[in-house]
Scaffold this active site. Structure first.
Site, PDB file in Angstrom:
ATOM      1  N   CYS A 275      -5.593  12.584  12.646  1.00 26.58           N
ATOM      2  CA  CYS A 275      -6.057  11.191  12.508  1.00 26.58           C
ATOM      3  C   CYS A 275      -5.844  10.542  13.874  1.00 26.58           C
ATOM      4  O   CYS A 275      -5.280  11.122  14.790  1.00 26.58           O
ATOM      5  CB  CYS A 275      -5.277  10.474  11.419  1.00 26.58           C
ATOM      6  SG  CYS A 275      -3.626  10.072  11.941  1.00 26.58           S
TER       7      CYS A 275
ATOM      8  N   ARG B 121      -8.615  -0.680   4.620  1.00 25.98           N
ATOM      9  CA  ARG B 121      -7.806   0.371   3.991  1.00 25.98           C
ATOM     10  C   ARG B 121      -6.440  -0.183   3.594  1.00 25.98           C
ATOM     11  O   ARG B 121      -5.859   0.255   2.615  1.00 25.98           O
ATOM     12  CB  ARG B 121      -7.597   1.535   4.963  1.00 25.98           C
ATOM     13  CG  ARG B 121      -8.847   2.312   5.279  1.00 25.98           C
ATOM     14  CD  ARG B 121      -8.519   3.577   6.025  1.00 25.98           C
ATOM     15  NE  ARG B 121      -7.459   4.306   5.327  1.00 25.98           N
ATOM     16  CZ  ARG B 121      -6.874   5.395   5.821  1.00 25.98           C
ATOM     17  NH1 ARG B 121      -7.250   5.877   6.984  1.00 25.98           N
ATOM     18  NH2 ARG B 121      -5.930   6.024   5.156  1.00 25.98           N
TER      19      ARG B 121
ATOM     20  N   ASP C 197       4.635   0.644  12.049  1.00 28.55           N
ATOM     21  CA  ASP C 197       3.431  -0.023  11.521  1.00 28.55           C
ATOM     22  C   ASP C 197       3.338  -1.474  11.969  1.00 28.55           C
ATOM     23  O   ASP C 197       2.322  -2.121  11.701  1.00 28.55           O
ATOM     24  CB  ASP C 197       3.410   0.040   9.994  1.00 28.55           C
ATOM     25  CG  ASP C 197       3.196   1.463   9.516  1.00 28.55           C
ATOM     26  OD1 ASP C 197       3.393   1.714   8.303  1.00 28.55           O
ATOM     27  OD2 ASP C 197       2.863   2.331  10.339  1.00 28.55           O
TER      28      ASP C 197
ATOM     29  N   ARG D 276      -5.080  10.644   4.313  1.00 24.97           N
ATOM     30  CA  ARG D 276      -4.034  11.648   4.536  1.00 24.97           C
ATOM     31  C   ARG D 276      -3.008  11.635   3.405  1.00 24.97           C
ATOM     32  O   ARG D 276      -2.460  12.656   3.043  1.00 24.97           O
ATOM     33  CB  ARG D 276      -3.289  11.328   5.829  1.00 24.97           C
ATOM     34  CG  ARG D 276      -3.968  11.615   7.103  1.00 24.97           C
ATOM     35  CD  ARG D 276      -3.007  11.336   8.220  1.00 24.97           C
ATOM     36  NE  ARG D 276      -1.656  11.820   7.919  1.00 24.97           N
ATOM     37  CZ  ARG D 276      -1.303  13.091   7.945  1.00 24.97           C
ATOM     38  NH1 ARG D 276      -2.208  14.007   8.203  1.00 24.97           N
ATOM     39  NH2 ARG D 276      -0.064  13.449   7.678  1.00 24.97           N
TER      40      ARG D 276
ATOM     41  N   ASP E 242       3.694  20.228   7.951  1.00 26.85           N
ATOM     42  CA  ASP E 242       4.596  21.397   7.911  1.00 26.85           C
ATOM     43  C   ASP E 242       5.871  21.114   7.124  1.00 26.85           C
ATOM     44  O   ASP E 242       6.353  21.970   6.361  1.00 26.85           O
ATOM     45  CB  ASP E 242       4.928  21.868   9.327  1.00 26.85           C
ATOM     46  CG  ASP E 242       5.480  20.738  10.186  1.00 26.85           C
ATOM     47  OD1 ASP E 242       4.985  19.597  10.059  1.00 26.85           O
ATOM     48  OD2 ASP E 242       6.397  20.985  10.977  1.00 26.85           O
ATOM     49  N   LEU E 243       6.397  19.892   7.235  1.00 32.76           N
ATOM     50  CA  LEU E 243       7.654  19.593   6.517  1.00 32.76           C
ATOM     51  C   LEU E 243       7.417  19.513   5.010  1.00 32.76           C
ATOM     52  O   LEU E 243       8.281  19.882   4.215  1.00 32.76           O
ATOM     53  CB  LEU E 243       8.251  18.281   7.047  1.00 32.76           C
ATOM     54  CG  LEU E 243       8.571  18.267   8.544  1.00 32.76           C
ATOM     55  CD1 LEU E 243       9.101  16.910   8.974  1.00 32.76           C
ATOM     56  CD2 LEU E 243       9.548  19.379   8.922  1.00 32.76           C
TER      57      LEU E 243
ATOM     58  N   LYS F 128       0.854  -1.205   0.000  1.00 37.50           N
ATOM     59  CA  LYS F 128       0.000   0.000   0.000  1.00 37.50           C
ATOM     60  C   LYS F 128       0.884   1.247   0.000  1.00 37.50           C
ATOM     61  O   LYS F 128       0.667   2.167  -0.796  1.00 37.50           O
ATOM     62  CB  LYS F 128      -0.878   0.005   1.247  1.00 37.50           C
ATOM     63  CG  LYS F 128      -1.552   1.347   1.551  1.00 37.50           C
ATOM     64  CD  LYS F 128      -2.453   1.294   2.749  1.00 37.50           C
ATOM     65  CE  LYS F 128      -1.741   1.568   4.031  1.00 37.50           C
ATOM     66  NZ  LYS F 128      -1.467   2.976   4.366  1.00 37.50           N
ATOM     67  N   ASN F 129       1.886   1.270   0.844  1.00 37.83           N
ATOM     68  CA  ASN F 129       2.663   2.497   1.039  1.00 37.83           C
ATOM     69  C   ASN F 129       3.697   2.754  -0.049  1.00 37.83           C
ATOM     70  O   ASN F 129       4.322   3.811  -0.061  1.00 37.83           O
ATOM     71  CB  ASN F 129       3.306   2.498   2.434  1.00 37.83           C
ATOM     72  CG  ASN F 129       2.251   2.652   3.522  1.00 37.83           C
ATOM     73  OD1 ASN F 129       1.085   2.972   3.240  1.00 37.83           O
ATOM     74  ND2 ASN F 129       2.623   2.392   4.756  1.00 37.83           N
TER      75      ASN F 129
ATOM     76  N   ARG G  49      -0.170  14.489  13.037  1.00 38.88           N
ATOM     77  CA  ARG G  49       0.383  14.230  11.706  1.00 38.88           C
ATOM     78  C   ARG G  49       0.306  15.466  10.814  1.00 38.88           C
ATOM     79  O   ARG G  49      -0.421  15.516   9.830  1.00 38.88           O
ATOM     80  CB  ARG G  49      -0.305  13.031  11.061  1.00 38.88           C
ATOM     81  CG  ARG G  49      -0.022  11.773  11.857  1.00 38.88           C
ATOM     82  CD  ARG G  49      -0.637  10.568  11.253  1.00 38.88           C
ATOM     83  NE  ARG G  49       0.098  10.133  10.055  1.00 38.88           N
ATOM     84  CZ  ARG G  49      -0.376   9.181   9.258  1.00 38.88           C
ATOM     85  NH1 ARG G  49      -1.540   8.629   9.500  1.00 38.88           N
ATOM     86  NH2 ARG G  49       0.311   8.802   8.204  1.00 38.88           N
TER      87      ARG G  49
END
Ligand code: EPZ
Length: 417
Positions: free
Chosen positions: A116, A397, A304, A92, A124-125, A22-23, A121
């Site tokens: 979340c 998800r 995770d 997100r 800003d970066l 997924k990521n 989370r």
């Protein structure tokens, strides 16, 4: 609202195949916005987050075709380079369209994601990086509005490791003028897979998988094809499922080196783990000892897998100290595990787990985030009686038919509508 009912007590044995990551798939799908034309992908997992990404890309004028684990994305310029709130609030990771839209069209309007369950989370970066590359950014009405005639390559030093921030910086820099050097870059395998796809589109990138990544901007990228890397988090979850039931399970179609931190920790507990080129196996064990773990950026122990490993420690002999080093609120699963009878004392970023083999008994529990829901299913495998995990839309998800994969190994688990 679906839920999953697990009857505890079965030992899991056998072989199971892992799906695509997924990521890795999410940033790669957003990177298609960098090049018009037809992009083709294999090993795309069938997940709700992929559905959400498809909705967002369609809203940006892309035509998408999916068949089983293949996906074709036909990119054409969007009417407006915008990601609306009702799409971004579902996922997100939608913020990953900021870099590609800004680099390709010189503007982007992306809804702020909102918080979340596992923490604030912020982004800003991500915003600072786009400013560093020359974008004018304002935040108005809950949207990030970014403009740049053409991004300018720069030195970027992340004050903390950020996977999504590194991914947005990478994608934006591929079309910037000149050279960008990212320092303190994330080293996750998903970053490496994204870079491999960007390179196949013609991007000039070096250093992926290390903390310094150099990108030479080019004027144009072209669509390509790619096979999504295996999901190391799903692989680790399935390995723990076998281990916690005292079974002998082989997880196939994975990349063992991506799981080294988990393999080392499970060996420290006393498990016998074997690796092959594309598989990891755990031997049956009737007891294991508690061991401490602290989550940190790759290649350290992944956040995770923190919840899943915590469940394994509830069945260990002895005490474990689990430190969550990435997110400020990722112990939401603790209270649900305590309801199943686990002996866990959560403090700010540390949870003390006092192992009690066989100490869990089934109950109705509630999932709060993706990995917490997986850990509650794992707990159900060893809890006495029936454990019903509610709100499993979180699970869907990020896990493709987890209950079927576990049932295929001998678990008594089914989805209840
Ligand atoms: C990615 O999230 C993953 N999601 C997460 O997986 C994973 O837990 C996380 O990386 C860490 O490995 C995807 O890849 C889609 P970060 P991301 O930016 O990119 C803070 C799952 O279960 N931060 O590395 O959002 C942030 O709050 C999900 O599959 C800022 O402060 O994570 C966190 O504390 C959950 N400002 C830390 O950095 C920013 O601008 C690491 O976040 C960005 C992040």
């Amino acid at each position: 609202m679906d839920s999953i009912a697990v009857v505890g007590g079965n030992t899991l044995n056998g072989t199971v195949d892992v799906s695509g990551s997924k990521n890795a798939a999410l940033p790669i799908l957003f990177s298609t916005l960098l090049a018009d034309g037809v992009h083709q992908f294999e090993n795309v997992p069938q997940l709700r987050d992929i559905d959400s990404t498809e909705l967002l890309l369609s809203a940006l004028n892309c035509d998408i075709e999916r068949a089983s684990h293949s996906m074709t994305v036909k990119v054409t310029p969007p009417g407006k380079p915008e990601a609306s709130y009702d799409l971004v609030r579902k996922m997100r990771a939608s913020i990953l369209c900021l870099g590609p839209l800004l680099a390709r069209y010189g503007e982007a309007r992306v809804s702020l994601p909102g918080g979340c369950a596992i923490g604030s989370r912020p982004i800003d970066l991500h915003v600072q990086t786009m400013q560093r590359l020359g974008a004018e950014i304002e935040v108005e009405g809950g949207y990030v509005i970014a403009k740049a005639k053409r991004l300018q390559g720069e030195q970027i030093l992340f004050e903390r490791v950020t996977v999504g921030g590194t991914e947005n910086a990478l994608m934006a820099a591929t079309l910037a003028r000149g050279t960008t050097v990212i320092e303190n870059a994330a080293k996750e395998p998903e970053i490496v897979d994204l870079v491999h796809y960007l390179q196949s589109m013609g991007a000039r990138i070096e250093g992926e998988g290390t903390s310094v990544i150099t990108i030479e901007g080019v004027d144009e990228l072209v669509p390509s094809t790619h096979r999504i890397v295996a999901d190391r988090i799903e692989a680790g979850t399935l390995l723990i499922a076998g281990a916690i039931t005292g079974g002998c399970v082989t997880v196939n179609q994975c990349v063992p080196s991506h799981l080294q931190a988990l393999i080392d920790k499970m060996r420290e507990c006393g498990f016998s783990i074997h690796t092959d080129e594309k598989s990891v196996s755990v031997d049956a064990a009737d007891e294991w000892i508690g061991t401490d773990v602290a989550t940190a950026p790759y290649p350290s122990f992944p956040t995770d897998l923190q919840a899943q490993f915590m469940v394994l420690m509830t069945q260990a002999t002895g005490t474990s100290v689990i430190t969550e080093g990435i997110f400020e609120n990722r112990f939401m699963h603790v209270q649900e595990l305590v309801r199943l009878g686990a002996n866990i004392t959560p403090m700010a970023q540390v949870a003390i787990v006092r192992g009690e083999p066989g100490g869990l008994s089934g109950a109705k529990v509630m999932a709060t985030d993706l990995r917490a829901s997986a850990c509650l299913v794992l707990a159900g495998l060893v809890a006495e009686g029936v454990t019903t995990v509610n709100r499993i839309y979180h699970l869907d998800r990020g896990y493709e038919l987890l209950e079927r994969k576990l049932a295929g190994l001998g678990a008594d688990v089914k989805r209840v509508s």
